[in-house]
Design a protein around this motif. Structure first.
Motif, PDB file in Angstrom:
ATOM      1  N   ALA A   1       0.835  -1.218   0.000  1.00  0.00           N
ATOM      2  CA  ALA A   1       0.000   0.000   0.000  1.00  0.00           C
ATOM      3  C   ALA A   1       0.867   1.264   0.000  1.00  0.00           C
ATOM      4  CB  ALA A   1      -0.925  -0.003   1.214  1.00  0.00           C
ATOM      5  N   GLN A   2       1.933   1.266   0.826  1.00  0.00           N
ATOM      6  CA  GLN A   2       2.826   2.430   0.875  1.00  0.00           C
ATOM      7  C   GLN A   2       3.543   2.626  -0.460  1.00  0.00           C
ATOM      8  OE1 GLN A   2       5.081   1.029   4.230  1.00  0.00           O
ATOM      9  NE2 GLN A   2       4.126   2.472   5.664  1.00  0.00           N
ATOM     10  N   ALA A   3       4.006   1.528  -1.022  1.00  0.00           N
ATOM     11  CA  ALA A   3       4.710   1.605  -2.313  1.00  0.00           C
ATOM     12  C   ALA A   3       3.785   2.145  -3.394  1.00  0.00           C
ATOM     13  CB  ALA A   3       5.220   0.223  -2.704  1.00  0.00           C
TER      14      ALA A   3
ATOM     15  N   HIS B   1       1.172  -6.112 -11.952  1.00  0.00           N
ATOM     16  CA  HIS B   1       2.065  -6.706 -12.953  1.00  0.00           C
ATOM     17  C   HIS B   1       3.401  -7.106 -12.319  1.00  0.00           C
ATOM     18  CE1 HIS B   1       3.412  -7.658 -16.945  1.00  0.00           C
ATOM     19  NE2 HIS B   1       4.416  -6.814 -16.875  1.00  0.00           N
ATOM     20  N   ALA B   2       3.936  -6.226 -11.473  1.00  0.00           N
ATOM     21  CA  ALA B   2       5.215  -6.516 -10.800  1.00  0.00           C
ATOM     22  C   ALA B   2       5.087  -7.723  -9.879  1.00  0.00           C
ATOM     23  CB  ALA B   2       5.682  -5.297 -10.012  1.00  0.00           C
ATOM     24  N   ALA B   3       3.934  -7.833  -9.226  1.00  0.00           N
ATOM     25  CA  ALA B   3       3.706  -8.937  -8.284  1.00  0.00           C
ATOM     26  C   ALA B   3       3.150 -10.185  -8.971  1.00  0.00           C
ATOM     27  CB  ALA B   3       2.747  -8.486  -7.185  1.00  0.00           C
ATOM     28  N   ARG B   4       2.898 -10.049 -10.293  1.00  0.00           N
ATOM     29  CA  ARG B   4       2.361 -11.152 -11.097  1.00  0.00           C
ATOM     30  C   ARG B   4       1.038 -11.691 -10.547  1.00  0.00           C
ATOM     31  NH1 ARG B   4       8.288 -12.470 -11.831  1.00  0.00           N
ATOM     32  NH2 ARG B   4       8.712 -11.579 -13.866  1.00  0.00           N
TER      33      ARG B   4
ATOM     34  N   GLU C   1       0.784  -6.173   3.188  1.00  0.00           N
ATOM     35  CA  GLU C   1       2.009  -6.976   3.285  1.00  0.00           C
ATOM     36  C   GLU C   1       3.235  -6.188   2.843  1.00  0.00           C
ATOM     37  OE1 GLU C   1       1.312 -10.406   0.865  1.00  0.00           O
ATOM     38  OE2 GLU C   1      -0.570 -10.910   1.892  1.00  0.00           O
ATOM     39  N   ASP C   2       4.395  -6.553   3.408  1.00  0.00           N
ATOM     40  CA  ASP C   2       5.659  -5.976   2.938  1.00  0.00           C
ATOM     41  C   ASP C   2       5.923  -6.463   1.514  1.00  0.00           C
ATOM     42  OD1 ASP C   2       6.122  -4.608   5.239  1.00  0.00           O
ATOM     43  OD2 ASP C   2       7.405  -6.143   6.145  1.00  0.00           O
ATOM     44  N   LEU C   3       6.467  -5.563   0.728  1.00  0.00           N
ATOM     45  CA  LEU C   3       6.772  -5.897  -0.659  1.00  0.00           C
ATOM     46  C   LEU C   3       8.106  -6.633  -0.721  1.00  0.00           C
ATOM     47  CD1 LEU C   3       4.888  -5.183  -2.970  1.00  0.00           C
ATOM     48  CD2 LEU C   3       6.283  -3.179  -3.449  1.00  0.00           C
TER      49      LEU C   3
ATOM     50  N   ARG D   1      11.188  -4.664  -9.442  1.00  0.00           N
ATOM     51  CA  ARG D   1      10.421  -4.667 -10.699  1.00  0.00           C
ATOM     52  C   ARG D   1       9.473  -3.472 -10.747  1.00  0.00           C
ATOM     53  NH1 ARG D   1       9.969 -10.327 -10.393  1.00  0.00           N
ATOM     54  NH2 ARG D   1       7.917 -10.232  -9.424  1.00  0.00           N
ATOM     55  N   TYR D   2       8.829  -3.201  -9.623  1.00  0.00           N
ATOM     56  CA  TYR D   2       7.867  -2.093  -9.539  1.00  0.00           C
ATOM     57  C   TYR D   2       8.559  -0.755  -9.767  1.00  0.00           C
ATOM     58  CZ  TYR D   2       3.648   0.319  -7.807  1.00  0.00           C
ATOM     59  OH  TYR D   2       2.517   1.096  -7.691  1.00  0.00           O
ATOM     60  N   GLU D   3       9.716  -0.601  -9.159  1.00  0.00           N
ATOM     61  CA  GLU D   3      10.508   0.628  -9.314  1.00  0.00           C
ATOM     62  C   GLU D   3      10.821   0.877 -10.797  1.00  0.00           C
ATOM     63  OE1 GLU D   3      12.905   3.800  -9.360  1.00  0.00           O
ATOM     64  OE2 GLU D   3      11.884   3.182  -7.518  1.00  0.00           O
ATOM     65  N   GLN D   4      11.212  -0.175 -11.506  1.00  0.00           N
ATOM     66  CA  GLN D   4      11.537  -0.039 -12.941  1.00  0.00           C
ATOM     67  C   GLN D   4      10.301   0.353 -13.747  1.00  0.00           C
ATOM     68  OE1 GLN D   4      13.136  -3.945 -13.636  1.00  0.00           O
ATOM     69  NE2 GLN D   4      15.256  -3.252 -13.485  1.00  0.00           N
ATOM     70  N   LEU D   5       9.184  -0.295 -13.443  1.00  0.00           N
ATOM     71  CA  LEU D   5       7.940  -0.005 -14.163  1.00  0.00           C
ATOM     72  C   LEU D   5       7.475   1.432 -13.936  1.00  0.00           C
ATOM     73  CD1 LEU D   5       6.046  -3.343 -13.420  1.00  0.00           C
ATOM     74  CD2 LEU D   5       6.808  -2.588 -15.674  1.00  0.00           C
TER      75      LEU D   5
END
Length: 280
Positions: free
Chosen positions: A7-9, A35-38, A50-52, A59-63
């Motif tokens: 949620a924070q991310a 998408h990052a978490a599939r 949950e903690d990422l 992956r999320y950072e890149q996207l």
């Protein structure tokens, strides 16, 4: 984005996209996290507390970094929904647009056995029409070899490959035979209008799929000239247009000997499709 809950991310990502001028930052942050978490986008709420995991965070950072410089979400996901189906897309083809579904609706409003799609791109129009009409066969042409590959892949994905022929062709150049339906969503943006497009479109979609490099009517001239020789008597021609082009395209079709010309608006009420018939 490490050491954060999902949620924070997601909140941080949305803020970053908003600052970059992305039109719907919260939606994009959510889709890209899924998408990052599939996982399916509908399940993002379940992982929110949950903690990422580090690899998902990376992956999320890149996207998000790519979306912030206006790479389209569909290119990051590798797919786009159109008429209830998911189509594989890439930078080599025009993104399927919701307004193009108007063209599909008009095409499906009467029976057809053999359809030709001029400038097929991702194949979304042709593949959808064949998927909706299990006995029909079709041909799709595009000047771009990469687009032909993409359309072929989507034909396989939606199980219509045996009923379709995808050919690299400059409009009608390599098209033989006659069809009872010809459809096209050609490049219709005038060169002078290109700079007014959103960065996602201007920087990341193929120019040849957007503009003819002239007044935006070049494709319609080619289509109007060639259609009568490739339609059966009573066959239908329909094209997507820009919202100011209805009258000019109608005149081109009339001059080519087509009849029953009508203009169909999209859901927003803008002129979207010009349809015509080859007289019997």
């Amino acid at each position: 984005m490490s050491g954060q809950t999902a949620a924070q991310a997601m909140a941080a990502a949305a803020a970053r996209l908003r600052a970059a001028g992305v039109p719907d930052p919260a939606r994009d942050a959510r889709l890209l996290l899924a998408h990052a978490a599939r996982i399916e986008a509908s399940r993002v709420t379940l992982i929110a507390p949950e903690d990422l995991a580090p690899e998902i965070a990376e992956r999320y950072e890149q996207l998000i970094a790519l979306r912030a410089v206006r790479v389209p979400v569909s290119h990051l996901l590798g797919e786009r929904e159109f008429y209830g189906r998911r189509f594989k897309v890439s930078a080599e083809v025009l993104d399927p647009r919701p307004e193009t579904e108007t063209l599909v609706e008009v095409a499906l409003s009467a029976p057809f056995d053999r359809v030709l799609d001029l400038g097929t791109g991702s194949g979304c129009i042709l593949v959808t029409l064949l998927a909706e009409r299990p006995t029909a066969t079709g041909m799709g042409v595009d000047l771009s070899e990469a687009a032909c590959l993409q359309a072929s892949a989507n034909a396989v994905l939606h199980r219509v490959a045996e009923r379709v022929n995808i050919v690299a062709s400059d409009w009608f150049e390599r098209v033989g035979g006659r069809f009872d339906l010809i459809v096209s969503n050609p490049p219709y943006i005038a060169l002078a209008e290109m700079q007014g497009l959103a960065p996602e479109v201007l920087r990341h979609e193929p120019e040849m799929a957007l503009t003819d490099g002239g007044d935006g009517l070049g494709a319609y001239r080619r289509i109007a000239a060639g259609a009568p020789d490739h339609l059966v008597p009573g066959g239908r021609l329909m094209v997507e247009i820009g919202p100011t082009q209805a009258l000019t395209v109608s005149q081109l079709f009339e001059a080519a000997g087509l009849s029953g010309i009508r203009v169909i608006p999209d859901l927003d009420g803008r002129d979207r499709v010009v349809a015509a018939i080859l007289p019997e």
